[in-house]
Design a protein around this motif. Structure first.
Motif, PDB file in Angstrom:
ATOM      1  N   GLU A  76       0.832  -1.202   0.000  1.00 39.40           N
ATOM      2  CA  GLU A  76       0.000   0.000   0.000  1.00 39.40           C
ATOM      3  C   GLU A  76       0.867   1.254   0.000  1.00 39.40           C
ATOM      4  O   GLU A  76       0.532   2.254  -0.648  1.00 39.40           O
ATOM      5  CB  GLU A  76      -0.921   0.001   1.234  1.00 39.40           C
ATOM      6  CG  GLU A  76      -2.031  -1.036   1.175  1.00 39.40           C
ATOM      7  CD  GLU A  76      -2.945  -0.831  -0.024  1.00 39.40           C
ATOM      8  OE1 GLU A  76      -3.414   0.308  -0.226  1.00 39.40           O
ATOM      9  OE2 GLU A  76      -3.168  -1.823  -0.763  1.00 39.40           O
ATOM     10  N   LEU A  77       1.987   1.213   0.729  1.00 37.07           N
ATOM     11  CA  LEU A  77       2.907   2.349   0.757  1.00 37.07           C
ATOM     12  C   LEU A  77       3.510   2.580  -0.619  1.00 37.07           C
ATOM     13  O   LEU A  77       3.632   3.726  -1.075  1.00 37.07           O
ATOM     14  CB  LEU A  77       4.011   2.104   1.789  1.00 37.07           C
ATOM     15  CG  LEU A  77       5.086   3.206   1.914  1.00 37.07           C
ATOM     16  CD1 LEU A  77       4.438   4.527   2.293  1.00 37.07           C
ATOM     17  CD2 LEU A  77       6.142   2.811   2.935  1.00 37.07           C
ATOM     18  N   GLN A  78       3.877   1.497  -1.289  1.00 38.58           N
ATOM     19  CA  GLN A  78       4.426   1.622  -2.642  1.00 38.58           C
ATOM     20  C   GLN A  78       3.408   2.227  -3.597  1.00 38.58           C
ATOM     21  O   GLN A  78       3.748   3.045  -4.450  1.00 38.58           O
ATOM     22  CB  GLN A  78       4.883   0.249  -3.148  1.00 38.58           C
ATOM     23  CG  GLN A  78       6.134  -0.274  -2.451  1.00 38.58           C
ATOM     24  CD  GLN A  78       6.465  -1.702  -2.844  1.00 38.58           C
ATOM     25  OE1 GLN A  78       5.701  -2.365  -3.556  1.00 38.58           O
ATOM     26  NE2 GLN A  78       7.599  -2.195  -2.383  1.00 38.58           N
ATOM     27  N   LYS A  79       2.144   1.824  -3.448  1.00 41.03           N
ATOM     28  CA  LYS A  79       1.089   2.395  -4.285  1.00 41.03           C
ATOM     29  C   LYS A  79       0.948   3.893  -4.013  1.00 41.03           C
ATOM     30  O   LYS A  79       0.800   4.693  -4.941  1.00 41.03           O
ATOM     31  CB  LYS A  79      -0.247   1.700  -3.997  1.00 41.03           C
ATOM     32  CG  LYS A  79      -0.354   0.284  -4.515  1.00 41.03           C
ATOM     33  CD  LYS A  79      -1.720  -0.302  -4.171  1.00 41.03           C
ATOM     34  CE  LYS A  79      -1.832  -1.754  -4.597  1.00 41.03           C
ATOM     35  NZ  LYS A  79      -3.153  -2.341  -4.209  1.00 41.03           N
ATOM     36  N   SER A  80       0.993   4.275  -2.728  1.00 37.79           N
ATOM     37  CA  SER A  80       0.855   5.686  -2.361  1.00 37.79           C
ATOM     38  C   SER A  80       2.019   6.507  -2.910  1.00 37.79           C
ATOM     39  O   SER A  80       1.821   7.610  -3.422  1.00 37.79           O
ATOM     40  CB  SER A  80       0.793   5.832  -0.832  1.00 37.79           C
ATOM     41  OG  SER A  80      -0.333   5.166  -0.305  1.00 37.79           O
ATOM     42  N   GLU A  81       3.226   5.947  -2.800  1.00 34.83           N
ATOM     43  CA  GLU A  81       4.399   6.646  -3.312  1.00 34.83           C
ATOM     44  C   GLU A  81       4.318   6.799  -4.828  1.00 34.83           C
ATOM     45  O   GLU A  81       4.667   7.843  -5.380  1.00 34.83           O
ATOM     46  CB  GLU A  81       5.667   5.902  -2.910  1.00 34.83           C
ATOM     47  CG  GLU A  81       5.977   5.975  -1.420  1.00 34.83           C
ATOM     48  CD  GLU A  81       7.196   5.160  -1.044  1.00 34.83           C
ATOM     49  OE1 GLU A  81       7.613   4.298  -1.859  1.00 34.83           O
ATOM     50  OE2 GLU A  81       7.727   5.371   0.066  1.00 34.83           O
ATOM     51  N   HIS A  82       3.838   5.738  -5.499  1.00 34.35           N
ATOM     52  CA  HIS A  82       3.695   5.800  -6.958  1.00 34.35           C
ATOM     53  C   HIS A  82       2.653   6.851  -7.338  1.00 34.35           C
ATOM     54  O   HIS A  82       2.874   7.644  -8.270  1.00 34.35           O
ATOM     55  CB  HIS A  82       3.270   4.441  -7.502  1.00 34.35           C
ATOM     56  CG  HIS A  82       3.005   4.433  -8.974  1.00 34.35           C
ATOM     57  ND1 HIS A  82       4.009   4.510  -9.912  1.00 34.35           N
ATOM     58  CD2 HIS A  82       1.837   4.381  -9.682  1.00 34.35           C
ATOM     59  CE1 HIS A  82       3.492   4.498 -11.125  1.00 34.35           C
ATOM     60  NE2 HIS A  82       2.167   4.427 -11.015  1.00 34.35           N
ATOM     61  N   PHE A  83       1.530   6.890  -6.614  1.00 34.23           N
ATOM     62  CA  PHE A  83       0.485   7.866  -6.889  1.00 34.23           C
ATOM     63  C   PHE A  83       1.006   9.288  -6.669  1.00 34.23           C
ATOM     64  O   PHE A  83       0.733  10.194  -7.466  1.00 34.23           O
ATOM     65  CB  PHE A  83      -0.719   7.609  -5.985  1.00 34.23           C
ATOM     66  CG  PHE A  83      -1.823   8.618  -6.142  1.00 34.23           C
ATOM     67  CD1 PHE A  83      -2.659   8.580  -7.255  1.00 34.23           C
ATOM     68  CD2 PHE A  83      -2.020   9.610  -5.195  1.00 34.23           C
ATOM     69  CE1 PHE A  83      -3.679   9.512  -7.412  1.00 34.23           C
ATOM     70  CE2 PHE A  83      -3.026  10.554  -5.349  1.00 34.23           C
ATOM     71  CZ  PHE A  83      -3.861  10.501  -6.461  1.00 34.23           C
ATOM     72  N   LEU A  84       1.764   9.491  -5.586  1.00 33.64           N
ATOM     73  CA  LEU A  84       2.331  10.806  -5.299  1.00 33.64           C
ATOM     74  C   LEU A  84       3.272  11.239  -6.406  1.00 33.64           C
ATOM     75  O   LEU A  84       3.215  12.384  -6.887  1.00 33.64           O
ATOM     76  CB  LEU A  84       3.066  10.785  -3.957  1.00 33.64           C
ATOM     77  CG  LEU A  84       3.827  12.069  -3.578  1.00 33.64           C
ATOM     78  CD1 LEU A  84       2.863  13.237  -3.450  1.00 33.64           C
ATOM     79  CD2 LEU A  84       4.596  11.860  -2.274  1.00 33.64           C
ATOM     80  N   ASN A  85       4.160  10.322  -6.834  1.00 30.86           N
ATOM     81  CA  ASN A  85       5.113  10.651  -7.893  1.00 30.86           C
ATOM     82  C   ASN A  85       4.409  10.984  -9.198  1.00 30.86           C
ATOM     83  O   ASN A  85       4.787  11.935  -9.903  1.00 30.86           O
ATOM     84  CB  ASN A  85       6.089   9.491  -8.103  1.00 30.86           C
ATOM     85  CG  ASN A  85       7.090   9.345  -6.981  1.00 30.86           C
ATOM     86  OD1 ASN A  85       7.396  10.322  -6.291  1.00 30.86           O
ATOM     87  ND2 ASN A  85       7.591   8.152  -6.755  1.00 30.86           N
ATOM     88  N   SER A  91       1.326  12.084  -9.527  1.00 31.20           N
ATOM     89  CA  SER A  91       0.612  13.350  -9.344  1.00 31.20           C
ATOM     90  C   SER A  91       1.557  14.533  -9.485  1.00 31.20           C
ATOM     91  O   SER A  91       1.218  15.555 -10.087  1.00 31.20           O
ATOM     92  CB  SER A  91      -0.061  13.390  -7.962  1.00 31.20           C
ATOM     93  OG  SER A  91      -1.004  12.357  -7.829  1.00 31.20           O
TER      94      SER A  91
END
Length: 205
Positions: free
Chosen positions: A127-136, A138
């Motif tokens: 989930e953290l990797q998904k959040s980091e990917h989404f942030l990057n 964005s």
């Protein structure tokens, strides 16, 4: 399934009561020769069902991969640790951290396994990797960036977006002076004072 008598009552009680999932299997037949209650509970099997299981029934890896692992542990006789995936009786895949060791008993080669369920930790990592990917992603679309500062080390790292803006690499590690050097000359003193008083100062309190 009972532990062999030679293990002693104290060892039998320790293994049976352990919160770790523990099982033994024959390296030739791949059949389970012992499993403790924690193992049965984790995979959803009844104790009387263990006699019918082989390691192929619950290891979420190809037969070739499993055979290679067994061969390696048997040949080297060294302790082997690592992350694996198991399949519960209900079909759910779970992440496991495994500790394997080799031994001989009654002319049979046995591998002893103790394992810990790390599914929750692995889920959080994904989930953290998904959040980091989404942030990057964005930040790429918005053409903005961000950085993370380790105050104790006086080092910071930037995202790809900020790296493009400042001319830095997202994989690089930079100092406070590097950060100050990219500030407009007219704002350097104000930002340096703010950093020293508001950021560093409050961190020390």
């Amino acid at each position: 399934i009972q532990l062999n008598n030679h293990t002693g009552q104290s060892m039998e009680a320790f293994v049976n009561d352990s919160l770790l999932s523990i099982y033994f299997f024959n390296t030739e037949t791949k059949k389970i020769t012992y499993a403790n209650p924690a193992f049965c509970q984790l995979l959803g099997y009844l104790l009387e069902e263990i006699d019918t299981l082989t390691i192929y029934d619950f290891l979420n890896h190809t037969k070739e991969s499993v055979d290679s692992f067994v061969s390696h542990v048997t040949r080297t006789k060294q302790r082997n640790i690592g992350e694996r995936q198991w399949i519960r009786k209900d079909g759910k895949v779970i992440d496991i951290f495994v500790n394997a060791s080799h031994g001989d008993h009654n002319d049979s080669k046995i591998i002893y396994i103790s394992a810990q369920d790390i599914s929750e930790r692995k889920h959080m990592e994904r989930e953290l990797q998904k959040s980091e990917h989404f942030l990057n992603e964005s930040q790429k679309v918005s053409k903005i960036g961000s950085y993370v500062l380790d105050i104790s080390l006086g080092k910071w790292k930037c995202t790809e977006g900020l790296g493009r803006i400042l001319g830095y690499s997202e994989n690089g590690e930079y100092t406070i002076q590097d950060w100050i050097s990219v500030i407009h000359p007219g704002h350097k003193k104000m930002m340096a004072d703010y950093f020293e008083i508001e950021v560093i100062g409050k961190k020390k309190r």
